[in-house]
Design a protein around this motif. Structure first.
Motif: not given
Length: 302
Positions: A266-292
């Motif tokens: 249950s820890s996988l659902l009750l805990e979390g990470q505010r992770a962002i894709p810094q390296k992907l974006q720095a290389l120029g990757f463009d997300f099609s879906y940025r917001d939920i």
């Protein structure tokens, strides 16, 4: 390009192989006949790595295989299965890569944002110093850290290694969302616990596109957060899913109920990470879906 893929019949793998249809794909599968039926006759399916002395015949290896981590309670036996389904195969691939004279130029191997442990509201990019901030008894961290350490042994002047620290992959026909949808469709959905834990997510299309991007980008190396640029709390995620389905959002799942049902998992659902894709974006990757909202709207409409 000649590419070896493990986990090719899974939720992410099958979508990836469809995106790589212009390439020469070999899939490692316990059931090659079924894999060929599901993925198409153009795919070469093999049952074992034992038929290869080395992997010099491949230009790239994409390793996505692993026992699902949330499907069952984490009994000692299940923990062992989760670990070794990742570690053992990755070790076999690394040894095959090391055995050759002209090994694959790219090794892309799975991981997950669980490597960061529970970091609450801290914004996490790939520069986050894991060793200083993570409880090393955390099972998800333990699985991913060892998985990455093994994969990194393939790194050499001839082979670059990219590690996919993946969040929750959202798609219509598989992954976590398929299990979430039924209660929401009945109007029974809601946040988990107090809903303040962050949910690092990524749309399946962006997940696939990011893997192809890393495959094609020869300067890409090391760990990458495969998460959307805008992580949200579980409460916001839940509200957005109810909104996309046009259902009420009035209930919630108490933490103790989830702990009774799933135990330590249950820890996988009750805990979390505010992770962002810094390296992907720095290389120029463009997300099609940025917001939920746009991601869930697309998936529900599909």
């Amino acid at each position: 390009m000649k590419i070896l893929v493990t986990g090719g019949t899974g939720f992410i793998g099958s979508a990836l192989i469809n995106a790589l249809k212009e390439h020469d794909i070999t899939v490692l599968s316990r059931n090659p006949t079924k894999a060929s039926q599901n993925l198409g006759s153009r795919i070469n399916a093999v049952a074992s790595l034992d038929q290869f002395e080395n992997l010099d015949n491949f230009e790239a290896v994409i390793n996505l295989a692993g026992e699902p981590i949330i499907n069952k309670r984490w009994s000692p036996q299940q923990k062992k299965k989760i670990c070794h389904s990742r570690w053992d195969l990755t070790e076999q691939l690394v040894k095959k890569i090391q055995a050759g004279n002209q090994p694959p130029h790219t090794f892309i191997s799975g991981s997950a944002v669980g490597i960061y442990g529970d970091q609450q509201n801290t914004v996490i990019d790939e520069s986050f110093t894991i060793s200083d901030h993570v409880n090393h008894d955390d099972f998800a961290h333990h699985v991913c850290q060892q998985w990455e350490d093994i994969a990194n042994e393939a790194c050499s002047d001839q082979t670059r290694v990219c590690l996919l620290r993946t969040g929750i992959v959202l798609g219509k026909h598989g992954g976590a969302l398929v299990k979430m949808l039924p209660p929401y469709q009945l109007g029974l959905g809601g946040p988990i616990g107090n809903g303040s834990q962050y949910t690092p997510w990524i749309h399946l299309q962006d997940m696939v596109d990011a893997i192809v991007f890393l495959l094609d980008n020869t300067s890409a190396t090391g760990a990458f957060n495969l998460t959307a640029p805008e992580p949200v709390t579980n409460k916001v995620f839940s509200q957005s899913l109810a909104k996309a389905l046009r259902r009420p959002h009035i209930l919630f799942t108490p933490a103790f109920v989830l702990k009774l049902a799933l135990g330590e998992a249950s820890s996988l659902l009750l805990e979390g990470q505010r992770a962002i894709p810094q390296k992907l974006q720095a290389l120029g990757f463009d997300f099609s879906y940025r917001d939920i909202d746009s991601a869930l709207k697309n998936i529900v409409a599909a």
